[in-house]
Design a protein around this motif. Structure first.
Motif, PDB file in Angstrom:
ATOM      1  N   ALA A  27      89.354  42.272  97.946  1.00 55.67           N
ATOM      2  CA  ALA A  27      89.042  43.279  96.938  1.00 55.67           C
ATOM      3  C   ALA A  27      87.546  43.578  96.918  1.00 55.67           C
ATOM      4  O   ALA A  27      87.132  44.737  96.838  1.00 55.67           O
ATOM      5  CB  ALA A  27      89.510  42.805  95.558  1.00 55.67           C
ATOM      6  N   SER A  28      86.746  42.523  97.048  1.00 56.43           N
ATOM      7  CA  SER A  28      85.294  42.721  97.026  1.00 56.43           C
ATOM      8  C   SER A  28      84.843  43.544  98.215  1.00 56.43           C
ATOM      9  O   SER A  28      83.982  44.437  98.087  1.00 56.43           O
ATOM     10  CB  SER A  28      84.573  41.381  97.055  1.00 56.43           C
ATOM     11  OG  SER A  28      84.996  40.595  95.979  1.00 56.43           O
ATOM     12  N   ALA A  29      85.415  43.238  99.380  1.00 59.20           N
ATOM     13  CA  ALA A  29      85.052  43.998 100.575  1.00 59.20           C
ATOM     14  C   ALA A  29      85.351  45.480 100.369  1.00 59.20           C
ATOM     15  O   ALA A  29      84.540  46.350 100.709  1.00 59.20           O
ATOM     16  CB  ALA A  29      85.826  43.466 101.784  1.00 59.20           C
ATOM     17  N   LEU A  30      86.490  45.739  99.781  1.00 58.69           N
ATOM     18  CA  LEU A  30      86.895  47.121  99.527  1.00 58.69           C
ATOM     19  C   LEU A  30      85.954  47.787  98.520  1.00 58.69           C
ATOM     20  O   LEU A  30      85.539  48.935  98.690  1.00 58.69           O
ATOM     21  CB  LEU A  30      88.320  47.121  98.993  1.00 58.69           C
ATOM     22  CG  LEU A  30      89.170  48.354  99.235  1.00 58.69           C
ATOM     23  CD1 LEU A  30      89.145  48.730 100.699  1.00 58.69           C
ATOM     24  CD2 LEU A  30      90.594  48.091  98.776  1.00 58.69           C
ATOM     25  N   LEU A  31      85.600  47.020  97.512  1.00 60.67           N
ATOM     26  CA  LEU A  31      84.685  47.562  96.496  1.00 60.67           C
ATOM     27  C   LEU A  31      83.335  47.880  97.120  1.00 60.67           C
ATOM     28  O   LEU A  31      82.678  48.853  96.745  1.00 60.67           O
ATOM     29  CB  LEU A  31      84.516  46.559  95.354  1.00 60.67           C
ATOM     30  CG  LEU A  31      85.689  46.502  94.379  1.00 60.67           C
ATOM     31  CD1 LEU A  31      85.647  45.215  93.581  1.00 60.67           C
ATOM     32  CD2 LEU A  31      85.664  47.695  93.443  1.00 60.67           C
ATOM     33  N   GLY A  32      82.925  47.042  98.074  1.00 57.64           N
ATOM     34  CA  GLY A  32      81.654  47.295  98.740  1.00 57.64           C
ATOM     35  C   GLY A  32      81.717  48.510  99.645  1.00 57.64           C
ATOM     36  O   GLY A  32      80.713  49.202  99.826  1.00 57.64           O
ATOM     37  N   LEU A  48      89.205  43.854  87.517  1.00 56.48           N
ATOM     38  CA  LEU A  48      87.876  43.333  87.890  1.00 56.48           C
ATOM     39  C   LEU A  48      87.466  42.203  86.958  1.00 56.48           C
ATOM     40  O   LEU A  48      86.949  41.171  87.400  1.00 56.48           O
ATOM     41  CB  LEU A  48      86.845  44.458  87.830  1.00 56.48           C
ATOM     42  CG  LEU A  48      86.876  45.435  89.000  1.00 56.48           C
ATOM     43  CD1 LEU A  48      85.952  46.608  88.740  1.00 56.48           C
ATOM     44  CD2 LEU A  48      86.479  44.731  90.284  1.00 56.48           C
ATOM     45  N   LEU A  49      87.710  42.403  85.660  1.00 55.67           N
ATOM     46  CA  LEU A  49      87.366  41.352  84.701  1.00 55.67           C
ATOM     47  C   LEU A  49      88.177  40.090  84.964  1.00 55.67           C
ATOM     48  O   LEU A  49      87.650  38.980  84.907  1.00 55.67           O
ATOM     49  CB  LEU A  49      87.618  41.845  83.275  1.00 55.67           C
ATOM     50  CG  LEU A  49      86.594  42.839  82.753  1.00 55.67           C
ATOM     51  CD1 LEU A  49      87.025  43.403  81.407  1.00 55.67           C
ATOM     52  CD2 LEU A  49      85.232  42.169  82.621  1.00 55.67           C
ATOM     53  N   LEU A  50      89.457  40.274  85.272  1.00 50.43           N
ATOM     54  CA  LEU A  50      90.304  39.105  85.533  1.00 50.43           C
ATOM     55  C   LEU A  50      89.803  38.346  86.752  1.00 50.43           C
ATOM     56  O   LEU A  50      89.774  37.117  86.775  1.00 50.43           O
ATOM     57  CB  LEU A  50      91.755  39.533  85.737  1.00 50.43           C
ATOM     58  CG  LEU A  50      92.428  40.175  84.531  1.00 50.43           C
ATOM     59  CD1 LEU A  50      93.877  40.509  84.841  1.00 50.43           C
ATOM     60  CD2 LEU A  50      92.349  39.264  83.320  1.00 50.43           C
ATOM     61  N   ARG A  51      89.387  39.090  87.775  1.00 53.64           N
ATOM     62  CA  ARG A  51      88.890  38.425  88.989  1.00 53.64           C
ATOM     63  C   ARG A  51      87.580  37.701  88.704  1.00 53.64           C
ATOM     64  O   ARG A  51      87.335  36.600  89.189  1.00 53.64           O
ATOM     65  CB  ARG A  51      88.712  39.450  90.106  1.00 53.64           C
ATOM     66  CG  ARG A  51      90.043  39.949  90.664  1.00 53.64           C
ATOM     67  CD  ARG A  51      89.850  40.968  91.763  1.00 53.64           C
ATOM     68  NE  ARG A  51      91.105  41.570  92.180  1.00 53.64           N
ATOM     69  CZ  ARG A  51      91.994  40.991  92.986  1.00 53.64           C
ATOM     70  NH1 ARG A  51      91.748  39.790  93.471  1.00 53.64           N
ATOM     71  NH2 ARG A  51      93.111  41.604  93.316  1.00 53.64           N
ATOM     72  N   ARG A  52      86.716  38.346  87.911  1.00 50.96           N
ATOM     73  CA  ARG A  52      85.450  37.702  87.568  1.00 50.96           C
ATOM     74  C   ARG A  52      85.717  36.421  86.790  1.00 50.96           C
ATOM     75  O   ARG A  52      85.094  35.382  87.027  1.00 50.96           O
ATOM     76  CB  ARG A  52      84.597  38.671  86.738  1.00 50.96           C
ATOM     77  CG  ARG A  52      83.134  38.355  86.798  1.00 50.96           C
ATOM     78  CD  ARG A  52      82.319  39.485  86.225  1.00 50.96           C
ATOM     79  NE  ARG A  52      82.137  39.322  84.807  1.00 50.96           N
ATOM     80  CZ  ARG A  52      81.469  40.202  84.052  1.00 50.96           C
ATOM     81  NH1 ARG A  52      80.960  41.291  84.590  1.00 50.96           N
ATOM     82  NH2 ARG A  52      81.334  39.999  82.770  1.00 50.96           N
TER      83      ARG A  52
END
Length: 416
Positions: A27-32, A48-52
């Motif tokens: 997910a982070s790669a995609l967000l980047g 995003l909050l849940l992942r954080r």
DNA sequence: ATTTGGGGTAGGT
DNA sequence: ACCTACCCCAAAT
């Protein structure tokens, strides 16, 4: 190849980041790689909050995440969120080097962080606040400057794993309740229950696009369900003929209804004290007929739908159906004033003071995703079978809501 | 404290 | 009926 538009990027992020099965690294790669939407969907923000939170479940930063999360869910009672908030805050205070300062900052009236979370959960009405959360807040507030109480609270709340468990429970419930993505909803409109209406409203060029999306076979099936009586002159003629022959019938045959009405009138007048509105009854009959007619049509739709292959992108359908209904319920402007505390699947007690009751509550079984299974295999290779805790903490973002024992049990299942 | 193995239950197919 | 995920326990480490 046309460039990805920001709207497309938003759809992709909404769909992928909001899918609990996608590891946070992906997910982070995609967000980047994609432009972040100017107006992210609530589902994206929530995920995003849940992942954080999953990456850092017990910390001051986690309190931030929990507060943001509860502000996202404003239409919904945020009890589990604030319960997790209390649990984390209690641990932070109980384990702080300076208990007094920490307890004051978190629990003192009126501006302690956790204190505010309790108040907000209750919507400003102290009578509605969960008594457990209030009790915890009060205990910490009272323990400021009281060494004896502090020791007791440290014993009760100083267990980091316990606080983390509360957060993980919340995460599991939140992920289960996150509902379908925009893409899934669109797919539903184009290929699922809403397909007939959507296709009916579409012109030929739009239908051509849908045809590509759902495939030829599916397109034929949907089109066969669209009957379009208005446009066809033959159908028009048949309807007209039916109407006129119906009128002819009425002219030829004696309508039995007036006589029946008269007879019924007599009986009713003889038997009943209060007058009965026969006309209303007749209207009801007419209404019933039309309802029966339309429900028959619905039933037909239902059977057709059941025959369909369950379509695109349906992970964890059971969890969604139950919990999504609930969130529709809360989205819809049904007055919560009238039923302020409707028991809902999301109101899972997470308060640290409810451990005993929690024990009798069975978690909702979630099927293991292939990503989780892979992570488990890799984990066993890396850490060895048996080191479940290490495996779990090494991919905390994949094993959302799993315990070391879950991992052990799953491995046992996989080895059978 | 954590792991392990056994055995049981709930819920879905 | 069977499978899977989850729960509980006692014993071992």
């Amino acid at each position: 190849m046309p460039r990805l538009t920001p709207a497309d990027a938003s759809l992709i992020l909404d769909h992928v980041v909001g899918d609990a099965c996608i590891p946070t690294a992906t997910a982070s790669a995609l967000l980047g790689g994609l432009p972040f939407p100017a107006h992210p969907t609530p589902r994206l923000l929530r995920s995003l909050l849940l992942r954080r939170l999953a990456a850092d479940p017990v910390s001051a930063a986690a309190l931030d995440s929990l507060e943001l999360l509860s502000s996202l869910l404003d239409s919904d009672p945020a009890t589990p969120v604030s319960a997790a908030h209390i649990a984390v805050a209690a641990f932070l205070a109980a384990s702080a080097p300076d208990f007094d300062a920490a307890a004051r900052a978190l629990f003192a009236r009126p501006d302690g962080r956790a204190r505010r979370a309790v108040d907000e959960e209750a919507g400003g009405d102290p009578a509605l606040a969960s008594s457990e959360a209030l009790a915890v807040a009060d205990q910490f507030e009272a323990a400021v400057g009281n060494a004896f109480s502090q020791e007791a609270l440290k014993g009760l709340f100083g267990d980091r794993a316990k606080a983390e468990r509360r957060v993980r429970d919340l995460l599991a419930a939140e992920w289960a309740a996150i509902g379908p993505s925009r893409l899934e909803l669109a797919a539903e409109q184009i290929a699922g229950d809403g397909a007939v209406e959507t296709w009916r409203a579409a012109d030929e060029t739009v239908r051509a696009k849908y045809r590509i999306l759902v495939g030829e076979e599916k397109a034929r099936e949907i089109l066969s369900r669209i009957e379009d009586p208005i446009s066809s002159p033959q159908v028009h003629k048949v309807i007209h003929d039916l109407k006129s022959s119906c009128a002819d019938l009425h002219n030829v045959v004696d309508d039995p209804l007036p006589a029946a009405k008269a007879a019924a009138d007599k009986v009713l007048a003889a038997r009943m004290d209060n007058a009965v509105d026969i006309n209303a009854e007749v209207n009801n009959q007419a209404a019933n007929c039309s309802i029966a007619g339309s429900s028959a049509v619905n039933d037909q739709g239902e059977t057709l739908r059941k025959g369909m292959p369950s379509s695109l992108m349906d992970w964890n359908p059971t969890a969604q159906s139950l919990l999504w209904e609930d969130s529709i319920d809360s989205d819809g402007s049904r007055s919560q004033l009238h039923r302020p505390h409707l028991p809902s699947p999301r109101r899972i007690p997470v308060s640290p003071l409810q451990v005993a009751e929690n024990k009798s509550m069975r978690r909702r079984a979630r099927r293991w995703s292939s990503v989780e299974e892979e992570a488990l295999k890799d984990g066993v290779e890396q850490f060895g079978s048996g080191n479940w805790k290490d495996i779990l903490s090494h991919n905390a973002d994949v094993f959302i809501g799993r315990t070391p024992v879950d991992l052990k049990d799953k491995w046992r299942n996989m080895m059978r």
